[in-house]
Design a protein around this motif. Sequence first.
Motif, PDB file in Angstrom:
ATOM      1  N   UNK A  56       0.847  -1.208   0.000  1.00 51.70           N
ATOM      2  CA  UNK A  56       0.000   0.000   0.000  1.00 51.70           C
ATOM      3  C   UNK A  56       0.881   1.257   0.000  1.00 51.70           C
ATOM      4  N   UNK A  57       1.876   1.299   0.905  1.00 51.79           N
ATOM      5  CA  UNK A  57       2.760   2.468   0.978  1.00 51.79           C
ATOM      6  C   UNK A  57       3.494   2.692  -0.340  1.00 51.79           C
ATOM      7  N   UNK A  58       3.909   1.616  -1.012  1.00 50.94           N
ATOM      8  CA  UNK A  58       4.594   1.723  -2.296  1.00 50.94           C
ATOM      9  C   UNK A  58       3.663   2.340  -3.345  1.00 50.94           C
ATOM     10  N   UNK A  59       2.411   1.919  -3.362  1.00 51.57           N
ATOM     11  CA  UNK A  59       1.472   2.458  -4.356  1.00 51.57           C
ATOM     12  C   UNK A  59       1.190   3.934  -4.085  1.00 51.57           C
ATOM     13  N   UNK A  60       1.064   4.321  -2.824  1.00 54.90           N
ATOM     14  CA  UNK A  60       0.841   5.729  -2.486  1.00 54.90           C
ATOM     15  C   UNK A  60       2.068   6.548  -2.867  1.00 54.90           C
ATOM     16  N   UNK A  69      -4.333  -2.971  -4.495  1.00 55.94           N
ATOM     17  CA  UNK A  69      -3.878  -3.461  -3.194  1.00 55.94           C
ATOM     18  C   UNK A  69      -5.053  -3.652  -2.247  1.00 55.94           C
ATOM     19  N   UNK A  70      -6.105  -2.865  -2.411  1.00 53.36           N
ATOM     20  CA  UNK A  70      -7.320  -3.075  -1.621  1.00 53.36           C
ATOM     21  C   UNK A  70      -7.937  -4.424  -1.962  1.00 53.36           C
ATOM     22  N   UNK A  71      -8.017  -4.734  -3.253  1.00 52.45           N
ATOM     23  CA  UNK A  71      -8.533  -6.037  -3.674  1.00 52.45           C
ATOM     24  C   UNK A  71      -7.630  -7.170  -3.189  1.00 52.45           C
ATOM     25  N   UNK A  72      -6.332  -6.936  -3.201  1.00 50.53           N
ATOM     26  CA  UNK A  72      -5.388  -7.936  -2.703  1.00 50.53           C
ATOM     27  C   UNK A  72      -5.611  -8.176  -1.211  1.00 50.53           C
ATOM     28  N   UNK A  73      -5.836  -7.120  -0.465  1.00 56.22           N
ATOM     29  CA  UNK A  73      -6.100  -7.261   0.967  1.00 56.22           C
ATOM     30  C   UNK A  73      -7.364  -8.058   1.232  1.00 56.22           C
TER      31      UNK A  73
END
Length: 100
Positions: A56-60, A69-73
């Motif tokens: 998530x931090x990498x995408x932000x 990453x939300x779907x991955x979570x």
Amino acid sequence: MRSILILVLVLFTAFSVYVTKETNYWGAFPPFDNLNTTQIFIDLLISASLVIYLLYKNRVKTKQSILPITLCGIGTIFLGSIAILVYFIWDKSLYQDSRE
């Protein structure tokens, strides 16, 4: 690297399907039957949470959409590391050499 991830995904998914077929999906629950399974469950929860957080931090940081990453979570809740492996295979920027 991608080939290794795909191989791990295929092998682990096949093993997971076999285990699910033999014990059913809920066979692993409750994970708190004894201290051993509780420790393993908490360890895996912490590991998966850290991976999701770092992704998530990498995408932000790179100003990319957080939807993948939300779907991955969400997928990790139901599929565990299979969802994370799929994400790693899908997002090639995670393992490509930045010098290319």
